[in-house]
Design a protein around this motif. Structure first.
Motif, PDB file in Angstrom:
ATOM      1  N   GLU A  91       0.881  -1.166   0.000  1.00 17.62           N
ATOM      2  CA  GLU A  91       0.000   0.000   0.000  1.00 17.62           C
ATOM      3  C   GLU A  91       0.916   1.213   0.000  1.00 17.62           C
ATOM      4  OE1 GLU A  91      -2.420  -0.259   3.491  1.00 17.62           O
ATOM      5  OE2 GLU A  91      -3.807  -1.669   2.575  1.00 17.62           O
ATOM      6  N   VAL A  92       0.571   2.221  -0.800  1.00 20.99           N
ATOM      7  CA  VAL A  92       1.421   3.400  -0.930  1.00 20.99           C
ATOM      8  C   VAL A  92       0.587   4.642  -0.641  1.00 20.99           C
ATOM      9  CG1 VAL A  92       2.958   4.684  -2.465  1.00 20.99           C
ATOM     10  CG2 VAL A  92       2.797   2.195  -2.671  1.00 20.99           C
ATOM     11  N   PHE A  93       1.170   5.536   0.148  1.00 21.38           N
ATOM     12  CA  PHE A  93       0.515   6.790   0.510  1.00 21.38           C
ATOM     13  C   PHE A  93       1.470   7.938   0.195  1.00 21.38           C
ATOM     14  CE2 PHE A  93      -0.972   3.399   3.193  1.00 21.38           C
ATOM     15  CZ  PHE A  93      -2.350   3.550   3.186  1.00 21.38           C
ATOM     16  N   VAL A  94       0.927   9.001  -0.386  1.00 18.90           N
ATOM     17  CA  VAL A  94       1.699  10.224  -0.624  1.00 18.90           C
ATOM     18  C   VAL A  94       0.974  11.342   0.095  1.00 18.90           C
ATOM     19  CG1 VAL A  94       2.531  11.876  -2.327  1.00 18.90           C
ATOM     20  CG2 VAL A  94       2.611   9.427  -2.833  1.00 18.90           C
ATOM     21  N   GLY A  95       1.660  11.967   1.039  1.00 17.94           N
ATOM     22  CA  GLY A  95       1.029  13.027   1.823  1.00 17.94           C
ATOM     23  C   GLY A  95      -0.180  12.537   2.588  1.00 17.94           C
ATOM     24  N   GLY A  96      -0.180  11.278   3.010  1.00 16.21           N
ATOM     25  CA  GLY A  96      -1.284  10.725   3.776  1.00 16.21           C
ATOM     26  C   GLY A  96      -2.437  10.196   2.939  1.00 16.21           C
ATOM     27  N   LYS A  97      -2.398  10.394   1.630  1.00 18.44           N
ATOM     28  CA  LYS A  97      -3.473   9.913   0.750  1.00 18.44           C
ATOM     29  C   LYS A  97      -3.017   8.671  -0.004  1.00 18.44           C
ATOM     30  CE  LYS A  97      -5.341  14.506   0.110  1.00 18.44           C
ATOM     31  NZ  LYS A  97      -5.577  15.600  -0.792  1.00 18.44           N
ATOM     32  N   SER A  98      -3.914   7.698  -0.101  1.00 18.97           N
ATOM     33  CA  SER A  98      -3.600   6.462  -0.803  1.00 18.97           C
ATOM     34  C   SER A  98      -3.444   6.723  -2.305  1.00 18.97           C
ATOM     35  CB  SER A  98      -4.723   5.445  -0.572  1.00 18.97           C
ATOM     36  OG  SER A  98      -4.438   4.241  -1.239  1.00 18.97           O
ATOM     37  N   VAL A  99      -2.377   6.162  -2.888  1.00 20.69           N
ATOM     38  CA  VAL A  99      -2.145   6.244  -4.333  1.00 20.69           C
ATOM     39  C   VAL A  99      -1.879   4.832  -4.840  1.00 20.69           C
ATOM     40  CG1 VAL A  99      -1.242   8.609  -4.257  1.00 20.69           C
ATOM     41  CG2 VAL A  99       0.330   6.691  -4.072  1.00 20.69           C
ATOM     42  N   GLU A 100      -2.033   4.651  -6.146  1.00 23.93           N
ATOM     43  CA  GLU A 100      -1.807   3.335  -6.739  1.00 23.93           C
ATOM     44  C   GLU A 100      -0.811   3.426  -7.881  1.00 23.93           C
ATOM     45  OE1 GLU A 100      -5.226   0.956  -7.529  1.00 23.93           O
ATOM     46  OE2 GLU A 100      -6.264   1.688  -5.744  1.00 23.93           O
ATOM     47  N   PRO A 101       0.481   3.425  -7.548  1.00 24.48           N
ATOM     48  CA  PRO A 101       1.486   3.422  -8.613  1.00 24.48           C
ATOM     49  C   PRO A 101       1.529   2.045  -9.273  1.00 24.48           C
ATOM     50  CG  PRO A 101       2.547   3.186  -6.493  1.00 24.48           C
ATOM     51  CD  PRO A 101       1.085   3.399  -6.227  1.00 24.48           C
ATOM     52  N   ALA A 102       2.153   1.977 -10.449  1.00 23.51           N
ATOM     53  CA  ALA A 102       2.386   0.680 -11.078  1.00 23.51           C
ATOM     54  C   ALA A 102       3.413  -0.059 -10.229  1.00 23.51           C
ATOM     55  CB  ALA A 102       2.904   0.868 -12.499  1.00 23.51           C
ATOM     56  N   VAL A 103       3.122  -1.328  -9.918  1.00 23.11           N
ATOM     57  CA  VAL A 103       4.020  -2.124  -9.081  1.00 23.11           C
ATOM     58  C   VAL A 103       4.543  -3.285  -9.908  1.00 23.11           C
ATOM     59  CG1 VAL A 103       4.257  -3.460  -6.957  1.00 23.11           C
ATOM     60  CG2 VAL A 103       2.655  -1.545  -7.038  1.00 23.11           C
ATOM     61  N   ASN A 104       5.861  -3.429  -9.952  1.00 18.84           N
ATOM     62  CA  ASN A 104       6.504  -4.558 -10.625  1.00 18.84           C
ATOM     63  C   ASN A 104       7.313  -5.318  -9.585  1.00 18.84           C
ATOM     64  OD1 ASN A 104       5.602  -4.020 -13.291  1.00 18.84           O
ATOM     65  ND2 ASN A 104       7.086  -2.365 -13.401  1.00 18.84           N
ATOM     66  N   TYR A 105       7.033  -6.618  -9.442  1.00 17.07           N
ATOM     67  CA  TYR A 105       7.732  -7.449  -8.477  1.00 17.07           C
ATOM     68  C   TYR A 105       8.820  -8.234  -9.182  1.00 17.07           C
ATOM     69  CZ  TYR A 105       3.810  -6.477  -5.384  1.00 17.07           C
ATOM     70  OH  TYR A 105       2.865  -5.845  -4.612  1.00 17.07           O
ATOM     71  N   GLY A 106       9.970  -8.329  -8.527  1.00 12.92           N
ATOM     72  CA  GLY A 106      11.081  -9.142  -9.010  1.00 12.92           C
ATOM     73  C   GLY A 106      11.562 -10.022  -7.868  1.00 12.92           C
ATOM     74  N   PHE A 107      12.678 -10.703  -8.068  1.00 16.56           N
ATOM     75  CA  PHE A 107      13.235 -11.547  -7.024  1.00 16.56           C
ATOM     76  C   PHE A 107      13.820 -10.660  -5.932  1.00 16.56           C
ATOM     77  CE2 PHE A 107      16.805 -13.897  -5.130  1.00 16.56           C
ATOM     78  CZ  PHE A 107      16.087 -14.939  -4.574  1.00 16.56           C
ATOM     79  N   GLU A 108      13.239 -10.732  -4.731  1.00  9.18           N
ATOM     80  CA  GLU A 108      13.675  -9.968  -3.563  1.00  9.18           C
ATOM     81  C   GLU A 108      13.620  -8.454  -3.775  1.00  9.18           C
ATOM     82  OE1 GLU A 108      14.364 -11.323  -0.564  1.00  9.18           O
ATOM     83  OE2 GLU A 108      13.933 -13.276  -1.408  1.00  9.18           O
ATOM     84  N   GLU A 109      12.759  -7.974  -4.676  1.00  8.88           N
ATOM     85  CA  GLU A 109      12.630  -6.533  -4.886  1.00  8.88           C
ATOM     86  C   GLU A 109      11.290  -6.208  -5.528  1.00  8.88           C
ATOM     87  OE1 GLU A 109      15.856  -5.345  -7.453  1.00  8.88           O
ATOM     88  OE2 GLU A 109      14.642  -5.603  -9.224  1.00  8.88           O
ATOM     89  N   PHE A 110      10.921  -4.933  -5.435  1.00  8.77           N
ATOM     90  CA  PHE A 110       9.770  -4.438  -6.174  1.00  8.77           C
ATOM     91  C   PHE A 110      10.033  -2.987  -6.552  1.00  8.77           C
ATOM     92  CE2 PHE A 110       8.694  -3.831  -1.700  1.00  8.77           C
ATOM     93  CZ  PHE A 110       8.230  -2.521  -1.654  1.00  8.77           C
ATOM     94  N   THR A 111       9.357  -2.555  -7.625  1.00 10.30           N
ATOM     95  CA  THR A 111       9.514  -1.197  -8.134  1.00 10.30           C
ATOM     96  C   THR A 111       8.155  -0.537  -8.211  1.00 10.30           C
ATOM     97  OG1 THR A 111      11.411  -1.895  -9.455  1.00 10.30           O
ATOM     98  CG2 THR A 111      10.405   0.194 -10.051  1.00 10.30           C
ATOM     99  N   LEU A 112       8.077   0.697  -7.720  1.00 15.06           N
ATOM    100  CA  LEU A 112       6.864   1.506  -7.789  1.00 15.06           C
ATOM    101  C   LEU A 112       7.102   2.632  -8.776  1.00 15.06           C
ATOM    102  CD1 LEU A 112       6.341   1.926  -3.941  1.00 15.06           C
ATOM    103  CD2 LEU A 112       5.290   0.214  -5.415  1.00 15.06           C
ATOM    104  N   THR A 113       6.240   2.750  -9.786  1.00 17.59           N
ATOM    105  CA  THR A 113       6.345   3.840 -10.751  1.00 17.59           C
ATOM    106  C   THR A 113       5.091   4.693 -10.645  1.00 17.59           C
ATOM    107  OG1 THR A 113       7.639   2.428 -12.225  1.00 17.59           O
ATOM    108  CG2 THR A 113       6.710   4.443 -13.175  1.00 17.59           C
ATOM    109  N   PHE A 114       5.275   5.960 -10.308  1.00 17.46           N
ATOM    110  CA  PHE A 114       4.163   6.880 -10.114  1.00 17.46           C
ATOM    111  C   PHE A 114       3.751   7.482 -11.454  1.00 17.46           C
ATOM    112  CE2 PHE A 114       6.520   6.659  -6.178  1.00 17.46           C
ATOM    113  CZ  PHE A 114       5.517   6.428  -5.254  1.00 17.46           C
TER     114      PHE A 114
END
Length: 157
Positions: free
Chosen positions: A75-98
């Motif tokens: 779950e991702v929040f910016v300034g206290g508000k929920s946002v839904e960036p693109a999430v890409n999962y990899g081995f032992e990592e993940f990337t959030l793109t806003f």
């Protein structure tokens, strides 16, 4: 000899001053975001950390964990508000793109739901997360810091 030395030093001083006036001054000012807080929620089931976005908008965040880490989602929040960036999962990592870069003076909170290390909630251990950011102005990834989450319990013997 003394006059020759003084004239030589004067010529050197004038040359270096002129060269400094001709050469443009390089002003490479860049302030990266920083990992500002980390901890647990729901008695250690969820891990979270926060990133303070300083002087440059942030487009992407990559999180790497080295402890055979598993999670159910983020779950991702910016300034206290929920946002839904693109999430890409990899081995032992993940990337959030806003979709839009996160502006300066904002706090990004990343909550990792049902976080486990090696399949269980291990009380009393530290879980490090290496955090990287990508800026539109740089077009490159830079390290933002390490979020260390201490799972409660275990205690000292």
């Amino acid at each position: 000899m003394k006059k020759f030395l003084i004239n030589g030093l004067a010529a050197l001083a004038m040359t270096s001053t002129a060269a400094m006036a001709i050469a443009p001054a390089a002003h490479a000012v860049f302030t990266a975001a920083t990992v500002s807080d980390a901890g647990v929620l729901r008695r250690g089931q969820d891990h979270y950390f926060e990133i303070s976005v300083e002087a440059n908008p942030l487009q992407r965040v990559r999180v790497k964990c080295f402890t055979f880490h598993e999670l159910d989602g983020v779950e991702v929040f910016v300034g206290g508000k929920s946002v839904e960036p693109a999430v890409n999962y990899g081995f032992e990592e993940f990337t959030l793109t806003f979709t839009e870069p996160v502006p300066t003076d904002e706090i990004i909170r990343i909550v990792m739901k049902n976080s486990t290390v090696r399949g269980t909630v291990n009380a009393g251990i530290d879980v490090p997360y290496r955090v990287f950011g990508t800026y539109p102005s740089l077009g490159a990834e830079v390290p933002l810091g390490t979020a260390v989450v201490r799972i409660p319990g275990g205690g000292s013997r």
